[in-house]
Design a protein around this motif. Sequence first.
Motif, PDB file in Angstrom:
ATOM      1  N   LYS A  65       0.840  -1.200   0.000  1.00 33.41           N
ATOM      2  CA  LYS A  65       0.000   0.000   0.000  1.00 33.41           C
ATOM      3  C   LYS A  65       0.877   1.253   0.000  1.00 33.41           C
ATOM      4  CE  LYS A  65      -0.461   0.020   5.054  1.00 33.41           C
ATOM      5  NZ  LYS A  65      -1.402   0.021   6.192  1.00 33.41           N
ATOM      6  N   ALA A  66       0.228   2.404  -0.225  1.00 32.82           N
ATOM      7  CA  ALA A  66       0.926   3.697  -0.257  1.00 32.82           C
ATOM      8  C   ALA A  66       2.105   3.646  -1.228  1.00 32.82           C
ATOM      9  CB  ALA A  66       1.386   4.102   1.141  1.00 32.82           C
ATOM     10  N   ASP A  67       1.816   3.153  -2.441  1.00 34.02           N
ATOM     11  CA  ASP A  67       2.827   3.036  -3.491  1.00 34.02           C
ATOM     12  C   ASP A  67       4.039   2.248  -3.005  1.00 34.02           C
ATOM     13  OD1 ASP A  67       3.710   3.414  -6.118  1.00 34.02           O
ATOM     14  OD2 ASP A  67       4.875   5.183  -5.588  1.00 34.02           O
ATOM     15  N   GLU A  94      -8.362   1.207  -5.561  1.00 28.09           N
ATOM     16  CA  GLU A  94      -7.597   1.794  -6.664  1.00 28.09           C
ATOM     17  C   GLU A  94      -6.187   1.214  -6.742  1.00 28.09           C
ATOM     18  OE1 GLU A  94     -10.587   4.995  -5.363  1.00 28.09           O
ATOM     19  OE2 GLU A  94      -9.419   3.381  -4.447  1.00 28.09           O
ATOM     20  N   GLU A  95      -5.582   0.962  -5.574  1.00 23.86           N
ATOM     21  CA  GLU A  95      -4.237   0.377  -5.562  1.00 23.86           C
ATOM     22  C   GLU A  95      -4.256  -1.053  -6.106  1.00 23.86           C
ATOM     23  OE1 GLU A  95      -2.211   2.668  -1.746  1.00 23.86           O
ATOM     24  OE2 GLU A  95      -3.540   0.946  -1.373  1.00 23.86           O
ATOM     25  N   LEU A 109      -5.213  -8.541  -1.455  1.00 20.40           N
ATOM     26  CA  LEU A 109      -6.141  -8.289  -0.356  1.00 20.40           C
ATOM     27  C   LEU A 109      -6.325  -6.782  -0.189  1.00 20.40           C
ATOM     28  CD1 LEU A 109      -7.558 -10.169   1.748  1.00 20.40           C
ATOM     29  CD2 LEU A 109      -5.735  -9.550   3.335  1.00 20.40           C
ATOM     30  N   VAL A 110      -7.581  -6.326  -0.194  1.00 17.50           N
ATOM     31  CA  VAL A 110      -7.898  -4.905  -0.020  1.00 17.50           C
ATOM     32  C   VAL A 110      -8.302  -4.699   1.438  1.00 17.50           C
ATOM     33  CG1 VAL A 110      -9.325  -2.967  -0.751  1.00 17.50           C
ATOM     34  CG2 VAL A 110      -8.635  -4.720  -2.410  1.00 17.50           C
ATOM     35  N   VAL A 121     -16.104  -3.209  -9.043  1.00 18.35           N
ATOM     36  CA  VAL A 121     -14.671  -3.124  -9.382  1.00 18.35           C
ATOM     37  C   VAL A 121     -13.906  -4.244  -8.688  1.00 18.35           C
ATOM     38  CG1 VAL A 121     -12.624  -1.654  -9.317  1.00 18.35           C
ATOM     39  CG2 VAL A 121     -14.875  -0.620  -9.650  1.00 18.35           C
ATOM     40  N   ILE A 122     -14.249  -4.512  -7.426  1.00 18.52           N
ATOM     41  CA  ILE A 122     -13.603  -5.588  -6.683  1.00 18.52           C
ATOM     42  C   ILE A 122     -13.820  -6.929  -7.371  1.00 18.52           C
ATOM     43  CG2 ILE A 122     -13.738  -6.923  -4.540  1.00 18.52           C
ATOM     44  CD1 ILE A 122     -14.281  -4.243  -3.094  1.00 18.52           C
ATOM     45  N   VAL A 123     -15.051  -7.205  -7.737  1.00 20.22           N
ATOM     46  CA  VAL A 123     -15.368  -8.492  -8.368  1.00 20.22           C
ATOM     47  C   VAL A 123     -14.695  -8.605  -9.733  1.00 20.22           C
ATOM     48  CG1 VAL A 123     -17.222  -9.914  -9.293  1.00 20.22           C
ATOM     49  CG2 VAL A 123     -17.509  -8.774  -7.080  1.00 20.22           C
TER      50      VAL A 123
END
Length: 402
Positions: A65-67, A94-95, A109-110, A121-123
Amino acid sequence: MSNSQPQPKALAYTGPERRSRERRQPRSVEVRPTWASVDEGALAHNLRTVQAHVGERCRVLAVVKADGYGHGAVESARAFVDAGAWGLAVSLVEEGVELRQHGVRAPVLVLSGVHPGSEDVIVHGALTPVVWSPQHFQLLTSAVRRSGAATLPVHIKIDTGMSRLGVLPEDLGALLDWYQAHAASELRIEGVMTHFACADDAEDALTSARQLERFQACLRVLGERRIHPSIRHVCNSAGLVRFSEAHLDMVRPGIALYGAGSSRAVELPELRMAMGVHSRLLGIRELPAGTAVSYGHRQVLDRPSRLGIVPVGYGDGYPRTMSGRAQMLIRGHRCPVVGNITMDLSMVDVTELPDAREGERVTLMGTQGRERIDLYELADWAQLIPYEVTCGLSKRVPRRPL
């Protein structure tokens, strides 16, 4: 006749061959001599170091995360997957989409839940959401039905003491009842997790022990309903160092994979710092004693001095709070930063290096000769935690892989 439009397919990631092709693509213009080097070999080494520490039977979920903590999410993700990571973790949908668009196919994993409008978008992206409410289940179930996709894996987050995200232990039973009544055909509980609040406090083991006890009690609640997630995970970077009993099925290292800990006290041995930050002297000013330097004239020279101009400032993520404390490496020597750090420029005292010239390489973080400025030292000067230093490095500083 269906009105739905065909969705673009993500490019398949095929390892080093694809990486080589991408590096031949036109790059954005880079003229200013300030950059961050990212050692992909160090990233891979750190992943393998974590894997060796937790054992081959424990999976590693690499947090990007966070680039990628400022190192570049896509490049870091590829390095970790190539080195054996089971999957990747991001904070934002978005990541996750960015990884998919660049052909990264590993499980993603989000961590931040399911915001209304994100479920499709997730699916479509085959992302794995972390969930903790009936609303999350409802949104995802509807999206799976609309798409006709296969059963979607989810991970339930339990709030055992962080007091932030997750279902409270006393509400877990009701959440599972809702799942079994309304979502079990579309969603599969692949994992269950919690997050330590004080793992990085080397003097506090009790808080984490109590959280682990609550988590184990929640696992029993799942078992009573014949729900047996295959992936139980608790540990962040500090947790995997301090609490081997909490490794369970998977660990979630973040900062450790980039070569550090939240502090030296909880750092895993043998890690390698993956990022260096470098620049070059734009010029040198010869100034007499008594000259006031930079905004606010906070520092007055007490001797005739040679000051080097370095094209980096707080606009690049080199914090102004380091003014009067920071040092830079030039020709393998430590040189103090003089006066206030400005948005685009800093001044460094090279009086002790009479042969220093315009164009000299300057190291703000990393190794030069026998000297080294590490992430902890820079964070101490800035009065920040190590995470803030690498995450705060702005997009004005291009990342260059080693």
